[in-house]
Design an enzyme around this catalytic site. Sequence first.
Site, PDB file in Angstrom:
ATOM      1  N   SER A 164     -16.683 -23.159  -5.101  1.00 22.02           N
ATOM      2  CA  SER A 164     -17.350 -23.961  -6.114  1.00 22.02           C
ATOM      3  C   SER A 164     -16.626 -23.687  -7.424  1.00 22.02           C
ATOM      4  O   SER A 164     -16.573 -22.542  -7.871  1.00 22.02           O
ATOM      5  CB  SER A 164     -18.814 -23.518  -6.196  1.00 22.02           C
ATOM      6  OG  SER A 164     -19.455 -24.132  -7.289  1.00 22.02           O
ATOM      7  N   LYS A 190     -15.292 -27.703  -4.136  1.00 17.29           N
ATOM      8  CA  LYS A 190     -16.451 -28.367  -4.745  1.00 17.29           C
ATOM      9  C   LYS A 190     -16.311 -28.254  -6.248  1.00 17.29           C
ATOM     10  O   LYS A 190     -16.065 -27.167  -6.767  1.00 17.29           O
ATOM     11  CB  LYS A 190     -17.735 -27.688  -4.254  1.00 17.29           C
ATOM     12  CG  LYS A 190     -18.966 -27.903  -5.116  1.00 17.29           C
ATOM     13  CD  LYS A 190     -20.199 -27.305  -4.465  1.00 17.29           C
ATOM     14  CE  LYS A 190     -21.053 -26.565  -5.476  1.00 17.29           C
ATOM     15  NZ  LYS A 190     -22.236 -25.933  -4.848  1.00 17.29           N
ATOM     16  N   LYS A 192     -17.944 -28.887 -10.052  1.00 18.29           N
ATOM     17  CA  LYS A 192     -19.149 -29.152 -10.824  1.00 18.29           C
ATOM     18  C   LYS A 192     -18.872 -30.382 -11.684  1.00 18.29           C
ATOM     19  O   LYS A 192     -17.785 -30.490 -12.284  1.00 18.29           O
ATOM     20  CB  LYS A 192     -19.478 -27.949 -11.721  1.00 18.29           C
ATOM     21  CG  LYS A 192     -19.900 -26.718 -10.931  1.00 18.29           C
ATOM     22  CD  LYS A 192     -21.284 -26.923 -10.316  1.00 18.29           C
ATOM     23  CE  LYS A 192     -21.769 -25.646  -9.634  1.00 18.29           C
ATOM     24  NZ  LYS A 192     -23.091 -25.821  -9.023  1.00 18.29           N
ATOM     25  N   ASP A 217     -20.869 -31.337  -7.325  1.00 16.14           N
ATOM     26  CA  ASP A 217     -22.237 -30.844  -7.500  1.00 16.14           C
ATOM     27  C   ASP A 217     -22.671 -31.141  -8.928  1.00 16.14           C
ATOM     28  O   ASP A 217     -22.053 -30.668  -9.887  1.00 16.14           O
ATOM     29  CB  ASP A 217     -22.276 -29.325  -7.230  1.00 16.14           C
ATOM     30  CG  ASP A 217     -23.693 -28.756  -7.284  1.00 16.14           C
ATOM     31  OD1 ASP A 217     -24.650 -29.514  -7.555  1.00 16.14           O
ATOM     32  OD2 ASP A 217     -23.849 -27.536  -7.043  1.00 16.14           O
ATOM     33  N   GLU A 242     -23.715 -33.415  -4.447  1.00 15.48           N
ATOM     34  CA  GLU A 242     -24.842 -32.491  -4.363  1.00 15.48           C
ATOM     35  C   GLU A 242     -25.774 -32.684  -5.551  1.00 15.48           C
ATOM     36  O   GLU A 242     -25.319 -32.750  -6.698  1.00 15.48           O
ATOM     37  CB  GLU A 242     -24.260 -31.060  -4.342  1.00 15.48           C
ATOM     38  CG  GLU A 242     -25.238 -29.960  -4.040  1.00 15.48           C
ATOM     39  CD  GLU A 242     -24.541 -28.584  -4.017  1.00 15.48           C
ATOM     40  OE1 GLU A 242     -23.303 -28.527  -3.826  1.00 15.48           O
ATOM     41  OE2 GLU A 242     -25.235 -27.581  -4.206  1.00 15.48           O
ATOM     42  N   ASP A 267     -29.805 -29.571  -2.858  1.00 16.46           N
ATOM     43  CA  ASP A 267     -29.799 -28.126  -3.108  1.00 16.46           C
ATOM     44  C   ASP A 267     -31.167 -27.794  -3.726  1.00 16.46           C
ATOM     45  O   ASP A 267     -32.126 -27.472  -3.011  1.00 16.46           O
ATOM     46  CB  ASP A 267     -28.614 -27.779  -4.033  1.00 16.46           C
ATOM     47  CG  ASP A 267     -28.588 -26.337  -4.522  1.00 16.46           C
ATOM     48  OD1 ASP A 267     -29.536 -25.584  -4.263  1.00 16.46           O
ATOM     49  OD2 ASP A 267     -27.603 -25.934  -5.196  1.00 16.46           O
ATOM     50  N   LYS A 291     -29.835 -22.102   0.469  1.00 19.43           N
ATOM     51  CA  LYS A 291     -29.692 -20.851  -0.269  1.00 19.43           C
ATOM     52  C   LYS A 291     -30.875 -20.009   0.119  1.00 19.43           C
ATOM     53  O   LYS A 291     -32.032 -20.423  -0.069  1.00 19.43           O
ATOM     54  CB  LYS A 291     -29.708 -21.098  -1.779  1.00 19.43           C
ATOM     55  CG  LYS A 291     -28.433 -21.752  -2.284  1.00 19.43           C
ATOM     56  CD  LYS A 291     -28.477 -21.978  -3.775  1.00 19.43           C
ATOM     57  CE  LYS A 291     -27.192 -22.657  -4.231  1.00 19.43           C
ATOM     58  NZ  LYS A 291     -27.328 -23.206  -5.589  1.00 19.43           N
ATOM     59  N   GLY A 319     -24.218 -20.675  -2.731  1.00 17.57           N
ATOM     60  CA  GLY A 319     -24.036 -19.381  -3.378  1.00 17.57           C
ATOM     61  C   GLY A 319     -24.707 -19.367  -4.736  1.00 17.57           C
ATOM     62  O   GLY A 319     -24.978 -20.422  -5.313  1.00 17.57           O
TER      63      GLY A 319
HETATM   64  O1  OSB Z   1     -25.708 -25.306  -7.655  1.00 16.27           O
HETATM   65  O2  OSB Z   1     -24.654 -24.283  -6.132  1.00 16.27           O
HETATM   66  C1  OSB Z   1     -25.119 -24.307  -7.282  1.00 16.27           C
HETATM   67  C2  OSB Z   1     -24.124 -21.091  -9.087  1.00 16.27           C
HETATM   68  C3  OSB Z   1     -25.256 -20.844  -9.820  1.00 16.27           C
HETATM   69  C4  OSB Z   1     -26.306 -21.728  -9.756  1.00 16.27           C
HETATM   70  C5  OSB Z   1     -26.216 -22.867  -8.953  1.00 16.27           C
HETATM   71  C6  OSB Z   1     -25.085 -23.113  -8.193  1.00 16.27           C
HETATM   72  C7  OSB Z   1     -24.009 -22.224  -8.292  1.00 16.27           C
HETATM   73  C8  OSB Z   1     -22.758 -22.424  -7.591  1.00 16.27           C
HETATM   74  C9  OSB Z   1     -21.931 -21.187  -7.365  1.00 16.27           C
HETATM   75  O3  OSB Z   1     -22.303 -23.497  -7.289  1.00 16.27           O
HETATM   76  C10 OSB Z   1     -21.579 -20.952  -5.967  1.00 16.27           C
HETATM   77  C11 OSB Z   1     -20.950 -19.598  -5.800  1.00 16.27           C
HETATM   78  O4  OSB Z   1     -21.685 -18.590  -5.651  1.00 16.27           O
HETATM   79  O5  OSB Z   1     -19.717 -19.529  -5.832  1.00 16.27           O
HETATM   80 MG    MG Z   2     -25.747 -26.765  -6.068  1.00 17.48          MG
END
Ligand code: OSB
Ligand code: MG
Length: 399
Positions: A164, A190, A192, A217, A242, A267, A291, A319
């Site tokens: 991510s 992925k 953001k 995401d 996402e 999510d 999660k 994660g």
């Molecule tokens: O939306 O998946 C998410 C991290 C913090 C809060 C929300 C998210 C995330 C990540 C990080 O996308 C994923 C990772 O641990 O590498």
């Molecule tokens: Mg997410």
Amino acid sequence: MRVLKGADRHEDCRSVFKRTGKQARSIRIMKIEAITLREIQMPLVHFFETSFGRIYSRRIFLVAVDCEGVRGWGECVAGEDPFYSSEWIESAWPTMTKYLAPALLGKTVSQGREAGALMARVRGHRMAKAALENALWHAEALAKRQPLWKLLGGKRREIPCGVSIGIQDSHEQLLEKIATELGAGYRRIKLKVKPAWDVNVLEKVRSRWADITLSVDANSAYTLDQTQHLREFDQFNLLMIEQPLWNDDIYYHARLQKELRTAICLDESIEHARDAAFAVETGACRIINIKVGRVGGFTEAKKVHDVCQTNRVPVWCGGMLESGVGRAHNIALSTLENFSLPGDVSASKRYWKEDIIEPEVEVSREGMIAIRDEAGTGYRVREDLIEKLTVRKEELRVG
Ligand code: OSB
Ligand code: MG
């Protein structure tokens, strides 16, 4: 720890005997004697930015549960702020000390899955509950000298990994990051996204890498009025988008999914197995991110997994920028059969200069994590290092 056989078995174990049907099989009863909460500070190797903000360092909330000579560890993934979800570290901590830990202390259990019923009086606070329940699953695995992944019902001997990648300061910085992660072998990128860091970015990424497995995401950065804009994402052949809409919504995601070719993955909206069933039945998504903290622990995570599997909806493990303790739990969960898409479970070194487990989590050149066969998680918790990093500690005991 007492090892009970046949007739002198404890009340709490009846279900185990019923399930296995083997009266002679010995089982272990664990009395929960102490629960220790700790906050440790861990700076991130690189800042992480989502549509709700940027962070440079994590306040990691760990719990250790002591049961007659066995210590299980769990991580509460609640964030530094109530931005991803309403839970945050300062709500999770007192909820644990005042309600959840007292509900467990002095109780006798034989399985981690019994924790949920003991804490059921408290509504919500799933991340706090998950930390304790998962620590008990870990203790159970150690007590039974079994790998946690087997105890969870896992099948996979290696798991596929994705990354991510947060919002960066510039497009150039993002392209560089993607190149690095592809070079390391990760199987899915992925990104953001948020308004003004989306279509423009995807155009650049796709013109450089036409064929990589790519997702986005949004962490709820859009509304239904932006459906036309979201339809532009369809041209980039994404594996999924996402959580485009509100964090607590399922219904409008179903409306949006009808308008998009790209699969929606939920999510934030999925807090338990009923949410997953509702989302699948209404067509709100075609993929679900699990999660373990968001759904309240391994027991509920397995239920979400099973609902999706029955309905042929693939899942992957999300994660929360975990330390090694939570990361090791994510790896164990990802061995379940329906975790068929690469998860956000990546190598320790992407996040930390030094992780609190030994060995650190490593990802192969093929983008896989090999599953370890030792009892427990297969990763040793470095208590000496944790002690050094601790900035807050509270120990609760029976009596
Ligand atoms: O939306 O998946 C998410 C991290 C913090 C809060 C929300 C998210 C995330 C990540 C990080 O996308 C994923 C990772 O641990 O590498
Ligand atoms: Mg997410």
